[in-house]
Design a protein around this motif. Structure first.
Motif, PDB file in Angstrom:
ATOM      1  N   ALA A   1       0.825  -1.214   0.000  1.00  0.00           N
ATOM      2  CA  ALA A   1       0.000   0.000   0.000  1.00  0.00           C
ATOM      3  C   ALA A   1       0.850   1.250   0.000  1.00  0.00           C
ATOM      4  O   ALA A   1       0.573   2.200   0.715  1.00  0.00           O
ATOM      5  N   GLN A   2       1.882   1.255  -0.807  1.00  0.00           N
ATOM      6  CA  GLN A   2       2.742   2.434  -0.867  1.00  0.00           C
ATOM      7  C   GLN A   2       2.080   3.529  -1.683  1.00  0.00           C
ATOM      8  O   GLN A   2       1.536   3.291  -2.759  1.00  0.00           O
ATOM      9  N   ALA A   3       2.133   4.738  -1.181  1.00  0.00           N
ATOM     10  CA  ALA A   3       1.531   5.873  -1.883  1.00  0.00           C
ATOM     11  C   ALA A   3       2.399   6.283  -3.057  1.00  0.00           C
ATOM     12  O   ALA A   3       3.538   5.819  -3.226  1.00  0.00           O
ATOM     13  N   GLY A   4       1.866   7.167  -3.886  1.00  0.00           N
ATOM     14  CA  GLY A   4       2.627   7.685  -5.013  1.00  0.00           C
ATOM     15  C   GLY A   4       3.639   8.719  -4.548  1.00  0.00           C
ATOM     16  O   GLY A   4       3.894   8.900  -3.367  1.00  0.00           O
ATOM     17  N   THR A   5       4.231   9.423  -5.502  1.00  0.00           N
ATOM     18  CA  THR A   5       5.268  10.398  -5.172  1.00  0.00           C
ATOM     19  C   THR A   5       4.710  11.552  -4.344  1.00  0.00           C
ATOM     20  O   THR A   5       5.415  12.156  -3.552  1.00  0.00           O
ATOM     21  N   THR A   6       3.427  11.863  -4.529  1.00  0.00           N
ATOM     22  CA  THR A   6       2.769  12.887  -3.722  1.00  0.00           C
ATOM     23  C   THR A   6       1.669  12.212  -2.909  1.00  0.00           C
ATOM     24  O   THR A   6       0.600  11.908  -3.446  1.00  0.00           O
ATOM     25  N   PRO A   7       1.909  11.944  -1.627  1.00  0.00           N
ATOM     26  CA  PRO A   7       0.916  11.202  -0.833  1.00  0.00           C
ATOM     27  C   PRO A   7      -0.419  11.928  -0.760  1.00  0.00           C
ATOM     28  O   PRO A   7      -0.478  13.154  -0.665  1.00  0.00           O
ATOM     29  N   LEU A   8      -1.481  11.180  -0.812  1.00  0.00           N
ATOM     30  CA  LEU A   8      -2.823  11.730  -0.667  1.00  0.00           C
ATOM     31  C   LEU A   8      -3.029  12.253   0.752  1.00  0.00           C
ATOM     32  O   LEU A   8      -2.498  11.691   1.709  1.00  0.00           O
ATOM     33  N   ARG A   9      -3.817  13.307   0.870  1.00  0.00           N
ATOM     34  CA  ARG A   9      -4.241  13.817   2.168  1.00  0.00           C
ATOM     35  C   ARG A   9      -5.641  13.268   2.430  1.00  0.00           C
ATOM     36  O   ARG A   9      -6.564  13.487   1.625  1.00  0.00           O
ATOM     37  N   ILE A  10      -5.790  12.553   3.539  1.00  0.00           N
ATOM     38  CA  ILE A  10      -7.068  11.931   3.865  1.00  0.00           C
ATOM     39  C   ILE A  10      -7.555  12.445   5.211  1.00  0.00           C
ATOM     40  O   ILE A  10      -6.813  12.437   6.200  1.00  0.00           O
ATOM     41  N   ALA A  11      -8.801  12.880   5.259  1.00  0.00           N
ATOM     42  CA  ALA A  11      -9.415  13.313   6.514  1.00  0.00           C
ATOM     43  C   ALA A  11     -10.470  12.303   6.930  1.00  0.00           C
ATOM     44  O   ALA A  11     -11.313  11.909   6.111  1.00  0.00           O
ATOM     45  N   PHE A  12     -10.419  11.876   8.180  1.00  0.00           N
ATOM     46  CA  PHE A  12     -11.453  10.979   8.697  1.00  0.00           C
ATOM     47  C   PHE A  12     -12.501  11.796   9.429  1.00  0.00           C
ATOM     48  O   PHE A  12     -12.186  12.562  10.346  1.00  0.00           O
ATOM     49  N   LEU A  13     -13.755  11.634   9.014  1.00  0.00           N
ATOM     50  CA  LEU A  13     -14.861  12.312   9.675  1.00  0.00           C
ATOM     51  C   LEU A  13     -15.720  11.285  10.400  1.00  0.00           C
ATOM     52  O   LEU A  13     -16.162  10.301   9.801  1.00  0.00           O
ATOM     53  N   TYR A  14     -15.937  11.525  11.692  1.00  0.00           N
ATOM     54  CA  TYR A  14     -16.852  10.694  12.471  1.00  0.00           C
ATOM     55  C   TYR A  14     -18.181  11.423  12.506  1.00  0.00           C
ATOM     56  O   TYR A  14     -18.293  12.490  13.124  1.00  0.00           O
ATOM     57  N   VAL A  15     -19.166  10.874  11.824  1.00  0.00           N
ATOM     58  CA  VAL A  15     -20.459  11.556  11.733  1.00  0.00           C
ATOM     59  C   VAL A  15     -21.578  10.638  12.193  1.00  0.00           C
ATOM     60  O   VAL A  15     -21.600   9.442  11.888  1.00  0.00           O
ATOM     61  N   ARG A  16     -22.473  11.211  12.959  1.00  0.00           N
ATOM     62  CA  ARG A  16     -23.692  10.524  13.388  1.00  0.00           C
ATOM     63  C   ARG A  16     -24.827  11.525  13.251  1.00  0.00           C
ATOM     64  O   ARG A  16     -25.125  12.287  14.167  1.00  0.00           O
ATOM     65  N   GLY A  17     -25.434  11.537  12.064  1.00  0.00           N
ATOM     66  CA  GLY A  17     -26.456  12.533  11.771  1.00  0.00           C
ATOM     67  C   GLY A  17     -27.631  12.492  12.709  1.00  0.00           C
ATOM     68  O   GLY A  17     -28.170  13.536  13.100  1.00  0.00           O
ATOM     69  N   THR A  18     -28.028  11.292  13.126  1.00  0.00           N
ATOM     70  CA  THR A  18     -29.184  11.155  14.011  1.00  0.00           C
ATOM     71  C   THR A  18     -28.930  11.760  15.379  1.00  0.00           C
ATOM     72  O   THR A  18     -29.864  12.185  16.064  1.00  0.00           O
ATOM     73  N   ALA A  19     -27.659  11.813  15.790  1.00  0.00           N
ATOM     74  CA  ALA A  19     -27.306  12.366  17.102  1.00  0.00           C
ATOM     75  C   ALA A  19     -26.706  13.766  16.991  1.00  0.00           C
ATOM     76  O   ALA A  19     -26.376  14.383  18.010  1.00  0.00           O
ATOM     77  N   GLY A  20     -26.547  14.259  15.772  1.00  0.00           N
ATOM     78  CA  GLY A  20     -25.955  15.578  15.593  1.00  0.00           C
ATOM     79  C   GLY A  20     -24.494  15.634  15.971  1.00  0.00           C
ATOM     80  O   GLY A  20     -24.009  16.667  16.434  1.00  0.00           O
ATOM     81  N   VAL A  21     -23.767  14.526  15.759  1.00  0.00           N
ATOM     82  CA  VAL A  21     -22.340  14.463  16.099  1.00  0.00           C
ATOM     83  C   VAL A  21     -21.524  14.515  14.811  1.00  0.00           C
ATOM     84  O   VAL A  21     -21.668  13.652  13.936  1.00  0.00           O
ATOM     85  N   PHE A  22     -20.647  15.522  14.704  1.00  0.00           N
ATOM     86  CA  PHE A  22     -19.821  15.699  13.513  1.00  0.00           C
ATOM     87  C   PHE A  22     -18.403  16.045  13.973  1.00  0.00           C
ATOM     88  O   PHE A  22     -18.149  17.158  14.439  1.00  0.00           O
ATOM     89  N   LEU A  23     -17.475  15.099  13.829  1.00  0.00           N
ATOM     90  CA  LEU A  23     -16.118  15.265  14.326  1.00  0.00           C
ATOM     91  C   LEU A  23     -15.100  14.963  13.229  1.00  0.00           C
ATOM     92  O   LEU A  23     -15.387  14.238  12.277  1.00  0.00           O
ATOM     93  N   ILE A  24     -13.897  15.501  13.398  1.00  0.00           N
ATOM     94  CA  ILE A  24     -12.787  15.192  12.509  1.00  0.00           C
ATOM     95  C   ILE A  24     -11.670  14.584  13.339  1.00  0.00           C
ATOM     96  O   ILE A  24     -11.396  15.035  14.452  1.00  0.00           O
ATOM     97  N   GLY A  25     -11.051  13.538  12.814  1.00  0.00           N
ATOM     98  CA  GLY A  25     -10.003  12.844  13.539  1.00  0.00           C
ATOM     99  C   GLY A  25      -8.645  13.501  13.376  1.00  0.00           C
ATOM    100  O   GLY A  25      -8.359  14.148  12.365  1.00  0.00           O
ATOM    101  N   GLY A  26      -7.804  13.339  14.391  1.00  0.00           N
ATOM    102  CA  GLY A  26      -6.439  13.851  14.348  1.00  0.00           C
ATOM    103  C   GLY A  26      -5.478  12.837  14.948  1.00  0.00           C
ATOM    104  O   GLY A  26      -5.776  11.637  14.975  1.00  0.00           O
TER     105      GLY A  26
END
Length: 318
Positions: free
Chosen positions: A187-212
């Motif tokens: 799973a080696q990335a290319g010469t320019t690694p992708l930037r990936i953001a993980f979002l934890y979302v629970r629409g029914t509970a109104g929870v919207f978070l971003i991972g770090g």
């Protein structure tokens, strides 16, 4: 080209929506199946020394489903008497849940199952329930809950020791570590690694978070040779999602859990959240989802999870 597909953000930006799936939905137990050697006295992660006298009725629970996954992978699934909300793989799905209200343990539900040992970590509670189990003379073994790939072998060894199957634990560690190493190499990335953001979302509970950093999602993203966008802008654990924060993170790909994506109405609903549509990932509808019980699990299927995530992110566009 990488082994799994095109290199760099430009080559993958147009691939759109994809789902990371394991080749098999169920766990693969060890063969031959081990026989627990009892009693077993172990050092619990909470500082207690705990003696387990029987592994006949096992209850393994945490927020991620990883402890139950390890129990079943060790070949002891036929001794499991209950499950948590996150344990959803087929061979465990029929067990009664002891977390009727989301991820909170029910002492009454657990006591009805009469477990001879409970395995848990600090991600699940409340602590008063675990103490009530101890006062009912049920051995409670706590396992460290570090959410990294490097911590997986220690988790397996801790579970195996508590259940009196140390040798089987070493067999499983060898298998899992081999799968993790192989997945990382593939799973080696290319010469320019992708930037990936993980979002934890629970629409029914109104929870919207971003991972770090330290959220667990960062370890999975880094394992496939990509950059965790939340970590890069200085976030730790999970933080509330803001338009400014996500735009600054500028992810090429947004990673979400499948149920979370469903809870906001799919990709169209996700694009309505603050800042999502203004990111490169939003513009290109580059969204990757993965089953809730796998993505942040860090159990015995971790290597398979890394492989599946890499294929979804880098694989050829369909």
């Amino acid at each position: 080209m990488s082994e799994l597909g095109p290199e760099g953000p430009a080559a993958t930006a147009g691939c759109g929506i994809s789902t990371a799936k394991l080749a098999s939905e169920d766990v693969t137990p060890l063969d031959p199946k081990p026989v627990p050697a009892m009693p077993a006295t172990v050092d619990s992660a909470d500082g207690r020394k705990v003696t387990v006298r029987s592994a006949d009725r096992i209850l393994a629970v945490n927020l991620y489903g990883s402890l139950a996954e390890i129990v079943f992978s060790l070949g002891l699934g036929d001794r499991a008497v209950g499950r948590d909300t996150s344990t959803t793989f087929p061979s465990a799905a029929g067990l009664p849940k002891v977390t009727p209200a989301g991820h909170d343990l029910s002492a009454e539900a657990i006591l009805e199952l009469n477990p001879t040992v409970v395995l848990a970590d600090k991600s699940i509670g409340p602590p008063t329930v675990l103490q009530q189990l101890r006062e009912s003379n049920i051995p409670v073994v706590m396992v460290d809950d570090e959410r990294t790939l490097d911590a997986v072998p220690a988790h397996i060894r801790a579970v195996a020791a508590a259940l009196g199957v140390t040798e089987a634990g070493e067999r499983l560690v060898k298998n899992v570590q081999s799968e993790i190493d192989q997945a990382r190499r593939g799973a080696q990335a290319g010469t320019t690694p992708l930037r990936i953001a993980f979002l934890y979302v629970r629409g029914t509970a109104g929870v919207f978070l971003i991972g770090g950093k330290g959220a667990g999602s960062d370890a999975m993203i880094q394992a496939i040779g990509a950059v965790d966008a939340g970590t890069e802008i200085g976030l730790t654990k999970f933080r509330p999602l803001t338009s400014e924060g996500l735009i600054n993170a500028a992810p090429d790909v947004i990673l979400v859990m499948t149920e979370g994506l469903n809870s906001v109405g799919g990709v169209d609903g996700l694009l309505e959240l603050p800042g999502v549509a203004q990111t490169p990932a939003g513009v290109n509808r580059r969204i990757v989802d993965m089953d809730d019980g796998i993505l942040l699990n860090f159990g015995a299927r971790t290597g398979k999870a890394v492989e599946a995530l890499a294929k979804a992110v880098y694989g050829p566009c369909e």
